[in-house]
Write a protein that holds these residues in place. Structure first.
Motif, PDB file in Angstrom:
ATOM      1  N   ARG A 389       0.841  -1.210   0.000  1.00  0.00           N
ATOM      2  CA  ARG A 389       0.000   0.000   0.000  1.00  0.00           C
ATOM      3  C   ARG A 389       0.873   1.257   0.000  1.00  0.00           C
ATOM      4  O   ARG A 389       0.580   2.238  -0.690  1.00  0.00           O
ATOM      5  N   LYS A 390       1.927   1.229   0.772  1.00  0.00           N
ATOM      6  CA  LYS A 390       2.864   2.367   0.809  1.00  0.00           C
ATOM      7  C   LYS A 390       3.497   2.588  -0.568  1.00  0.00           C
ATOM      8  O   LYS A 390       3.581   3.722  -1.063  1.00  0.00           O
ATOM      9  N   LEU A 391       3.918   1.494  -1.195  1.00  0.00           N
ATOM     10  CA  LEU A 391       4.536   1.583  -2.513  1.00  0.00           C
ATOM     11  C   LEU A 391       3.527   2.079  -3.554  1.00  0.00           C
ATOM     12  O   LEU A 391       3.889   2.864  -4.453  1.00  0.00           O
ATOM     13  N   ALA A 392       2.285   1.653  -3.426  1.00  0.00           N
ATOM     14  CA  ALA A 392       1.243   2.109  -4.355  1.00  0.00           C
ATOM     15  C   ALA A 392       1.109   3.630  -4.308  1.00  0.00           C
ATOM     16  O   ALA A 392       1.030   4.293  -5.351  1.00  0.00           O
ATOM     17  N   ARG A 393       1.090   4.178  -3.122  1.00  0.00           N
ATOM     18  CA  ARG A 393       0.998   5.640  -2.986  1.00  0.00           C
ATOM     19  C   ARG A 393       2.194   6.322  -3.637  1.00  0.00           C
ATOM     20  O   ARG A 393       2.043   7.338  -4.327  1.00  0.00           O
ATOM     21  N   GLU A 394       3.370   5.773  -3.421  1.00  0.00           N
ATOM     22  CA  GLU A 394       4.588   6.367  -3.971  1.00  0.00           C
ATOM     23  C   GLU A 394       4.596   6.347  -5.495  1.00  0.00           C
ATOM     24  O   GLU A 394       5.157   7.240  -6.140  1.00  0.00           O
ATOM     25  N   LEU A 395       3.957   5.341  -6.080  1.00  0.00           N
ATOM     26  CA  LEU A 395       3.941   5.185  -7.535  1.00  0.00           C
ATOM     27  C   LEU A 395       2.693   5.770  -8.178  1.00  0.00           C
ATOM     28  O   LEU A 395       2.442   5.565  -9.373  1.00  0.00           O
ATOM     29  N   GLY A 396       1.900   6.483  -7.381  1.00  0.00           N
ATOM     30  CA  GLY A 396       0.712   7.128  -7.923  1.00  0.00           C
ATOM     31  C   GLY A 396      -0.441   6.194  -8.203  1.00  0.00           C
ATOM     32  O   GLY A 396      -1.339   6.519  -8.993  1.00  0.00           O
ATOM     33  N   LYS A 397      -0.435   5.032  -7.569  1.00  0.00           N
ATOM     34  CA  LYS A 397      -1.523   4.067  -7.710  1.00  0.00           C
ATOM     35  C   LYS A 397      -2.418   4.112  -6.481  1.00  0.00           C
ATOM     36  O   LYS A 397      -2.055   4.676  -5.443  1.00  0.00           O
ATOM     37  N   SER A 398      -3.586   3.509  -6.605  1.00  0.00           N
ATOM     38  CA  SER A 398      -4.508   3.495  -5.477  1.00  0.00           C
ATOM     39  C   SER A 398      -4.189   2.337  -4.533  1.00  0.00           C
ATOM     40  O   SER A 398      -4.161   1.178  -4.970  1.00  0.00           O
ATOM     41  N   PRO A 399      -4.000   2.612  -3.246  1.00  0.00           N
ATOM     42  CA  PRO A 399      -3.785   1.536  -2.277  1.00  0.00           C
ATOM     43  C   PRO A 399      -5.094   0.919  -1.804  1.00  0.00           C
ATOM     44  O   PRO A 399      -5.090   0.041  -0.956  1.00  0.00           O
ATOM     45  N   SER A 400      -6.214   1.363  -2.397  1.00  0.00           N
ATOM     46  CA  SER A 400      -7.539   0.962  -1.912  1.00  0.00           C
ATOM     47  C   SER A 400      -8.308   0.093  -2.885  1.00  0.00           C
ATOM     48  O   SER A 400      -9.427  -0.306  -2.595  1.00  0.00           O
ATOM     49  N   THR A 401      -7.734  -0.189  -4.066  1.00  0.00           N
ATOM     50  CA  THR A 401      -8.428  -1.037  -5.039  1.00  0.00           C
ATOM     51  C   THR A 401      -7.547  -2.223  -5.406  1.00  0.00           C
ATOM     52  O   THR A 401      -6.327  -2.081  -5.546  1.00  0.00           O
ATOM     53  N   TRP A 402      -8.160  -3.378  -5.558  1.00  0.00           N
ATOM     54  CA  TRP A 402      -7.415  -4.568  -5.946  1.00  0.00           C
ATOM     55  C   TRP A 402      -6.869  -4.418  -7.358  1.00  0.00           C
ATOM     56  O   TRP A 402      -5.805  -4.963  -7.688  1.00  0.00           O
ATOM     57  N   HIS A 403      -7.569  -3.676  -8.202  1.00  0.00           N
ATOM     58  CA  HIS A 403      -7.115  -3.441  -9.565  1.00  0.00           C
ATOM     59  C   HIS A 403      -5.687  -2.901  -9.580  1.00  0.00           C
ATOM     60  O   HIS A 403      -4.849  -3.347 -10.382  1.00  0.00           O
ATOM     61  N   ASP A 404      -5.378  -1.938  -8.713  1.00  0.00           N
ATOM     62  CA  ASP A 404      -4.029  -1.363  -8.666  1.00  0.00           C
ATOM     63  C   ASP A 404      -3.071  -2.206  -7.818  1.00  0.00           C
ATOM     64  O   ASP A 404      -1.889  -2.354  -8.155  1.00  0.00           O
ATOM     65  N   MET A 405      -3.576  -2.767  -6.744  1.00  0.00           N
ATOM     66  CA  MET A 405      -2.702  -3.538  -5.849  1.00  0.00           C
ATOM     67  C   MET A 405      -2.176  -4.814  -6.506  1.00  0.00           C
ATOM     68  O   MET A 405      -1.066  -5.256  -6.204  1.00  0.00           O
ATOM     69  N   ARG A 406      -2.948  -5.386  -7.406  1.00  0.00           N
ATOM     70  CA  ARG A 406      -2.466  -6.596  -8.084  1.00  0.00           C
ATOM     71  C   ARG A 406      -1.307  -6.261  -9.027  1.00  0.00           C
ATOM     72  O   ARG A 406      -0.543  -7.134  -9.415  1.00  0.00           O
ATOM     73  N   GLU A 407      -1.171  -4.988  -9.405  1.00  0.00           N
ATOM     74  CA  GLU A 407      -0.017  -4.554 -10.188  1.00  0.00           C
ATOM     75  C   GLU A 407       1.185  -4.253  -9.294  1.00  0.00           C
ATOM     76  O   GLU A 407       2.335  -4.458  -9.701  1.00  0.00           O
ATOM     77  N   ILE A 408       0.903  -3.781  -8.087  1.00  0.00           N
ATOM     78  CA  ILE A 408       1.970  -3.359  -7.176  1.00  0.00           C
ATOM     79  C   ILE A 408       2.633  -4.540  -6.465  1.00  0.00           C
ATOM     80  O   ILE A 408       3.857  -4.578  -6.300  1.00  0.00           O
ATOM     81  N   LEU A 409       1.843  -5.502  -6.029  1.00  0.00           N
ATOM     82  CA  LEU A 409       2.380  -6.598  -5.220  1.00  0.00           C
ATOM     83  C   LEU A 409       3.580  -7.312  -5.847  1.00  0.00           C
ATOM     84  O   LEU A 409       4.568  -7.591  -5.149  1.00  0.00           O
ATOM     85  N   PRO A 410       3.566  -7.640  -7.145  1.00  0.00           N
ATOM     86  CA  PRO A 410       4.733  -8.316  -7.720  1.00  0.00           C
ATOM     87  C   PRO A 410       6.032  -7.510  -7.617  1.00  0.00           C
ATOM     88  O   PRO A 410       7.125  -8.088  -7.675  1.00  0.00           O
ATOM     89  N   LEU A 411       5.916  -6.194  -7.426  1.00  0.00           N
ATOM     90  CA  LEU A 411       7.115  -5.352  -7.314  1.00  0.00           C
ATOM     91  C   LEU A 411       7.867  -5.594  -6.014  1.00  0.00           C
ATOM     92  O   LEU A 411       9.033  -5.203  -5.891  1.00  0.00           O
ATOM     93  N   LEU A 412       7.213  -6.255  -5.047  1.00  0.00           N
ATOM     94  CA  LEU A 412       7.862  -6.510  -3.760  1.00  0.00           C
ATOM     95  C   LEU A 412       9.017  -7.506  -3.882  1.00  0.00           C
ATOM     96  O   LEU A 412       9.780  -7.676  -2.931  1.00  0.00           O
TER      97      LEU A 412
END
Length: 453
Positions: A389-412
């Motif tokens: 969620r923190k990374l999503a905010r930093e990358l301009g994505k929404s930390p509140s929707t699965w649509h964006d989080m499913r893109e962010i999680l693999p970056l971990l």
């Protein structure tokens, strides 16, 4: 007044201002306002409108039209039609405000009907039974029996092909649904049919014996059909689609129904359908009992269990997790579970732990996505979800929707990202795959249950 608040206020009142300005000159908008509801004409199908888990309405067209109604601040009434010709006649006769039924925008239809903007590209495909020799082109269809839906875009395509292949023949039906036509192919009563690619993508999970032989058309666009004399309403709908493309709502709805459909595997799907009959009955009552107790859909809990263990009560992994829900010793102890390979205890522990994760999901997460966040935390750990969620905010994505989080999680799992995160490295693609499979299994399970009932 803060600028951000002013933007939100304008966003909320903008649709109302348009309606007020247009209502005097547009009979459709005027009727929507006077009735206080949007009347949507649709069809009962997996790609449009259906009753899903817990008998709740669902479907791509359902979600999309509900979002339009929300923008208009009105309720929705759905009218279900079986035949394409009936639904197109109904919209021209003033029986509704739009057709949201997964119809393609074709030249011949455009002569007599008004279309909104396109929202999804599809391609017509020849679909046959995977056993036996598949047709490779139109010439091979001359010796095949073909059944298609009457008054469909498929009929237009075949008529066009018939000019070059005079011996090409087919039968049409107004009485059978697309699924019933597919069943006839499964039962080898008919050789092939023609359907849109999105329809086959969703239905192949339920009919794994079927396969695409070859595409029979170019790419075509799906669009809503609007009533005659709906100039201003057509413009409103067009502007609204531009907005939901910009704010990702259209992408979110597409992901909700098609995001996990491509993971189809014939063998795995075949095994799952067999185990619904052979293994699930032993545990169904327990899934229902503990799902109700811990307030999660029982079909979701059952699908999660299948993803974890294949409904094998004695399952064990190399990491030491065990049982139907594959609980770790730490999790089992925290949930009060003493024997992980006991089916009832395992199901109870899994349901209780999922409920625990649901309660920890931040309040800003969209309601429709809360269970996916909880399952992701179940799989990868809550701490890594906080990092994501923190990374999503930093990358301009929404930390509140699965649509964006499913893109962010693999970056971990990428050093340039995880080196600056509190909890470090994680196999972030795993929860995404985990949830895609659970959604897939739940969808197939619900379809089987509805079909059997």
């Amino acid at each position: 007044m803060p600028p951000k608040f002013i933007k939100i206020l304008l966003f909320l009142i903008f649709p109302a201002l348009i309606l007020i300005g247009c209502s005097e000159s547009d009979p459709v908008i005027n009727d929507i306002r006077s009735q206080g509801k949007l009347i949507v004409l649709t069809r009962n199908a997996p790609t449009t409108y259906y009753l899903g888990a817990d008998d709740a309405p669902a479907g791509f067209e359902y979600d999309l039209s509900m979002a339009l109604a929300d923008s208009l601040n009105v309720e929705v009434e759905y009218k279900i039609y079986d035949k394409i010709e009936d639904i197109l006649a109904a919209i021209n006769n003033g029986e509704g405000h739009l057709v949201a039924a997964g119809l393609t925008h074709t030249d011949s239809r455009a002569v007599n009907h008004i279309f909104g903007p396109s929202y999804k590209s599809v391609q017509q495909q020849v679909v046959c039974h995977r056993a036996g020799r598949l047709p490779k082109g139109t010439e091979d269809l001359l010796t095949r029996s073909i059944l298609i839906i009457a008054e469909s875009s498929y009929q237009e395509t075949l008529k066009e092909l018939q000019k070059d292949y005079p011996k090409l023949n087919w039968e049409t039906t107004s009485e059978l649904s697309t699924e019933q036509v597919l069943e006839k192919i499964v039962n080898k009563e008919v050789d092939c049919t023609v359907i849109d690619s999105n329809i086959f993508t969703l239905n192949r999970r339920y009919f794994p014996a079927l396969i695409t032989a070859f595409p029979i058309s170019e790419q075509q666009n799906l669009a809503w059909v609007l009533p005659p004399d709906a100039e201003f309403f057509q413009q409103y709908v067009s502007d609204w689609f531009v907005k939901i493309e910009k704010n990702s709502l259209l992408s979110i709805i597409k992901e909700r129904y098609y995001g996990y459909a491509d993971i189809f595997d014939y063998y795995n799907n075949h095994v799952f359908l067999k185990r619904i009959k052979s293994r699930l009955p032993k545990y169904e009552s327990a899934f229902r009992q503990y799902a109700e107790q811990y307030q999660v859909p029982w079909t979701l809990l059952a699908a999660q269990s299948y993803q974890e263990s294949g409904w094998n009560a004695k399952a064990r992994s190399h990491t030491g997790v065990r049982g139907l829900m594959m609980l770790t010793q730490t999790t089992a102890k925290a949930m009060g579970i003493k024997k992980r390979i006991d089916p009832l205890q395992s199901i109870k522990g899994g349901a209780k732990y999922l409920n625990y994760m649901l309660k920890r999901v931040p309040e800003d997460v969209a309601d429709a996505d809360r269970v996916w966040f909880a399952l992701a935390a179940y799989n990868v750990g809550f701490a890594h979800m906080l990092d994501a969620r923190k990374l999503a905010r930093e990358l301009g994505k929404s930390p509140s929707t699965w649509h964006d989080m499913r893109e962010i999680l693999p970056l971990l799992s990428q050093k340039k990202y995880y080196k600056n995160l509190k909890y470090g490295y994680a196999r972030g693609s795993e929860p995404v795959k985990y949830i895609d499979r659970i959604r897939y299994y739940q969808d197939v399970l619900v379809h089987v249950l509805v079909s059997n009932s």
